[in-house]
Design a protein around this motif. Structure first.
Motif, PDB file in Angstrom:
ATOM      1  N   LEU A  52      84.918 -61.086  60.021  1.00  0.00           N
ATOM      2  CA  LEU A  52      83.891 -60.837  61.053  1.00  0.00           C
ATOM      3  C   LEU A  52      82.506 -60.770  60.416  1.00  0.00           C
ATOM      4  O   LEU A  52      81.541 -61.301  60.976  1.00  0.00           O
TER       5      LEU A  52
ATOM      6  N   ILE B 173      81.329 -64.273  59.644  1.00  0.00           N
ATOM      7  CA  ILE B 173      80.868 -64.967  60.852  1.00  0.00           C
ATOM      8  C   ILE B 173      79.473 -64.477  61.228  1.00  0.00           C
ATOM      9  O   ILE B 173      78.571 -65.275  61.517  1.00  0.00           O
ATOM     10  N   GLU B 174      79.299 -63.168  61.211  1.00  0.00           N
ATOM     11  CA  GLU B 174      77.980 -62.605  61.533  1.00  0.00           C
ATOM     12  C   GLU B 174      76.917 -63.104  60.540  1.00  0.00           C
ATOM     13  O   GLU B 174      75.817 -63.510  60.942  1.00  0.00           O
TER      14      GLU B 174
ATOM     15  N   VAL C 254      75.949 -66.786  61.189  1.00  0.00           N
ATOM     16  CA  VAL C 254      75.009 -66.922  62.308  1.00  0.00           C
ATOM     17  C   VAL C 254      73.600 -66.539  61.837  1.00  0.00           C
ATOM     18  O   VAL C 254      72.625 -67.256  62.093  1.00  0.00           O
TER      19      VAL C 254
ATOM     20  N   SER D 265      71.454 -69.153  63.696  1.00  0.00           N
ATOM     21  CA  SER D 265      72.326 -69.476  64.847  1.00  0.00           C
ATOM     22  C   SER D 265      72.699 -70.954  64.930  1.00  0.00           C
ATOM     23  O   SER D 265      73.263 -71.387  65.938  1.00  0.00           O
ATOM     24  N   ARG D 266      72.402 -71.755  63.883  1.00  0.00           N
ATOM     25  CA  ARG D 266      72.728 -73.179  63.974  1.00  0.00           C
ATOM     26  C   ARG D 266      74.173 -73.488  63.591  1.00  0.00           C
ATOM     27  O   ARG D 266      74.618 -74.635  63.726  1.00  0.00           O
ATOM     28  N   ILE D 267      74.918 -72.494  63.112  1.00  0.00           N
ATOM     29  CA  ILE D 267      76.313 -72.721  62.704  1.00  0.00           C
ATOM     30  C   ILE D 267      77.101 -73.350  63.869  1.00  0.00           C
ATOM     31  O   ILE D 267      76.974 -72.929  65.015  1.00  0.00           O
TER      32      ILE D 267
ATOM     33  N   GLY E 151      80.479 -74.621  66.121  1.00  0.00           N
ATOM     34  CA  GLY E 151      81.781 -74.069  66.493  1.00  0.00           C
ATOM     35  C   GLY E 151      82.853 -74.476  65.497  1.00  0.00           C
ATOM     36  O   GLY E 151      83.727 -73.681  65.136  1.00  0.00           O
TER      37      GLY E 151
ATOM     38  N   VAL F 268      82.446 -72.281  62.463  1.00  0.00           N
ATOM     39  CA  VAL F 268      82.906 -70.922  62.789  1.00  0.00           C
ATOM     40  C   VAL F 268      84.428 -70.874  62.671  1.00  0.00           C
ATOM     41  O   VAL F 268      85.000 -69.945  62.092  1.00  0.00           O
TER      42      VAL F 268
ATOM     43  N   VAL G 270      87.000 -68.563  60.356  1.00  0.00           N
ATOM     44  CA  VAL G 270      88.176 -67.811  60.830  1.00  0.00           C
ATOM     45  C   VAL G 270      89.397 -68.188  59.990  1.00  0.00           C
ATOM     46  O   VAL G 270      90.189 -67.323  59.575  1.00  0.00           O
TER      47      VAL G 270
ATOM     48  N   ILE H 187      86.956 -65.197  69.159  1.00  0.00           N
ATOM     49  CA  ILE H 187      86.118 -66.242  68.548  1.00  0.00           C
ATOM     50  C   ILE H 187      86.915 -67.543  68.450  1.00  0.00           C
ATOM     51  O   ILE H 187      86.433 -68.616  68.807  1.00  0.00           O
TER      52      ILE H 187
ATOM     53  N   ILE I  96      80.731 -73.951  71.515  1.00  0.00           N
ATOM     54  CA  ILE I  96      80.171 -72.578  71.531  1.00  0.00           C
ATOM     55  C   ILE I  96      79.002 -72.483  70.540  1.00  0.00           C
ATOM     56  O   ILE I  96      79.089 -72.980  69.417  1.00  0.00           O
TER      57      ILE I  96
ATOM     58  N   GLY J 102      76.049 -70.644  68.099  1.00  0.00           N
ATOM     59  CA  GLY J 102      75.992 -69.527  67.159  1.00  0.00           C
ATOM     60  C   GLY J 102      75.567 -68.249  67.855  1.00  0.00           C
ATOM     61  O   GLY J 102      76.092 -67.164  67.585  1.00  0.00           O
ATOM     62  N   HIS J 103      74.638 -68.381  68.790  1.00  0.00           N
ATOM     63  CA  HIS J 103      74.174 -67.219  69.532  1.00  0.00           C
ATOM     64  C   HIS J 103      75.324 -66.555  70.301  1.00  0.00           C
ATOM     65  O   HIS J 103      75.472 -65.327  70.287  1.00  0.00           O
TER      66      HIS J 103
ATOM     67  N   VAL K  64      78.576 -66.938  69.676  1.00  0.00           N
ATOM     68  CA  VAL K  64      79.539 -66.387  68.706  1.00  0.00           C
ATOM     69  C   VAL K  64      79.099 -64.975  68.320  1.00  0.00           C
ATOM     70  O   VAL K  64      79.911 -64.049  68.269  1.00  0.00           O
ATOM     71  N   HIS K  65      77.806 -64.834  68.101  1.00  0.00           N
ATOM     72  CA  HIS K  65      77.296 -63.514  67.730  1.00  0.00           C
ATOM     73  C   HIS K  65      77.489 -62.513  68.857  1.00  0.00           C
ATOM     74  O   HIS K  65      77.841 -61.346  68.613  1.00  0.00           O
TER      75      HIS K  65
ATOM     76  N   VAL L 246      80.991 -61.292  68.583  1.00  0.00           N
ATOM     77  CA  VAL L 246      81.121 -60.286  67.505  1.00  0.00           C
ATOM     78  C   VAL L 246      80.622 -58.932  68.001  1.00  0.00           C
ATOM     79  O   VAL L 246      81.252 -57.892  67.768  1.00  0.00           O
TER      80      VAL L 246
END
Lengths: 239, 239
Positions: free
Chosen positions: A67, A70-71, A74, A79-81, A83, A86, A90, B70, B81, B83-84, B86-87, B90
């Motif tokens: 987690l 992931i945070e 981002v 925030s461009r990561i 899906g 992401v 995981v 997620i 999805i 990044g925003h 996804v956050h 979280v």
């Protein structure tokens, strides 16, 4: 002086089996993933900052680390990561949860030898579910009289366990790779410790040891390999 | 017949304090988030399918649920999805981990009354770190002789605990909201149970009860509110 060491506690991760290597691999892969978005050389530090910030909420273990990754992803990528990436993160966490349990060479024999003269227990911190799964997969669970999975390894935790075991601290020694979690709190209570460093240590476990623990050097031994453990315990008994 | 009920176990989530409501709120918010990407009415079922698939790897608890949310968000949105968002997911998980511990009305008095005649222990499953934090915040920890946080509540777990407590199953009753986790395994071992349903139940806990448990109806009581618990325990003692 002969010490009456009634019980010997063993740490698990990086004492019985390899663990930190798998976390390191996941973090390197994390750095490669976020490295495709942004060119920076402090991704590692920024991840650790997020992990540390979340520790009071997540506790230790692979799920909390995932987690936090992931945070951090981002945050680092603005925030461009994607899906897709992401999902890759995981999967990194799942890989850590599923890693094979690879015993350190000679540890099973060392536990077995020490168990002939002392009660041995396993005391590990982290995720209950994951630690139980690793203990099962290790094949070592029958050697231990009790298996204690705790959320933090500090003096309060060791004091509570010793009370449950009906032991004085002087009757107890702890074996482990982390000065912070395995050795210092037990020395502070008046118990003994055998430090067996691992080749890598998580930054959190490597933080400074308080000088108060240095008053107890006669209750501390240090070894390089599991095969040296039985002699170190005998040396503590001899005082 | 008088039953010698030596020890009474209490479940925690949705027995001592509200819990499932917070998970439901997080899941509703999850559905709203993925609903902005795709119009579907089975987001709930698809999330549960991912959670169930991951249960053997993650175990119970909010961190595993968040990772499953997620993963399900990536899957349901075809990796679209952001990044925003996804956050935001979280943060939903963090909100569950931080929810206030709101005791069910009358439960503190009920535990206190029952503790006058019996040893009371708390037996809960889930995330070690989160459960310990909730026990601390509840203010109830001093009432319980022991607090056992376990990874699964099945007959093997209850048998192990009873062995540690040095009790026969017939000396033990468990109070809780889940037939699957709190009542059926204890009845199957030969113990007693008091079922106190909560107004919502996670799908996993609501799965079918094996008919074998129905042979034990004289060892089962059912109540609607915490204030009825002391009388239900007295009724079990009276046999």
């Amino acid at each position: 002086m002969i010490r009456d060491l009634h019980m010997i506690g063993f740490d698990a991760d990086d004492t019985l089996w390899r663990s930190e290597d798998y976390y390191r691999d996941a973090q390197s892969e994390f750095e490669r993933i976020v490295g495709t978005y942004i060119d920076l050389d402090d991704a590692h530090d920024r991840l650790y900052a997020v992990e540390k910030r979340n520790l009071a909420l997540f506790g230790y273990g692979a799920k909390g680390m995932t987690l936090s990754m992931i945070e951090a992803a981002v945050e680092i990528t603005g925030s461009r990561i994607s899906g897709h990436d992401v999902h890759r993160i995981v999967e990194l966490g799942k890989a850590v949860l599923q890693h094979p349990v690879e015993l350190l060479p000679g540890i099973a024999e060392a536990v077995d030898t020490i168990a002939r003269d002392h009660q041995v227990v396993l005391i590990t911190k982290g995720d209950l579910f994951h630690q139980e799964a690793k203990v099962r997969r290790s094949g070592l669970s029958d050697l231990f009289r009790r298996i204690e999975i705790v959320s933090e390894k500090d003096t309060a935790t060791y004091a509570r366990l010793l009370e449950e075991f009906e032991l004085a601290p002087s009757q107890f020694a702890m074996i482990g790779n982390s000065l912070r979690s395995d050795i210092v709190p037990v020395l502070e209570l008046g118990g003994c410790g055998v430090h067996m460093p691992y080749h890598v240590t998580w930054a959190h476990e490597a933080e400074a040891v308080p000088p108060s623990a240095l008053d107890a050097l006669d209750r501390l031994r240090s070894v390089r390999t599991p095969s040296e453990l039985p002699a170190a315990v005998r040396a503590l008994v001899a005082g």
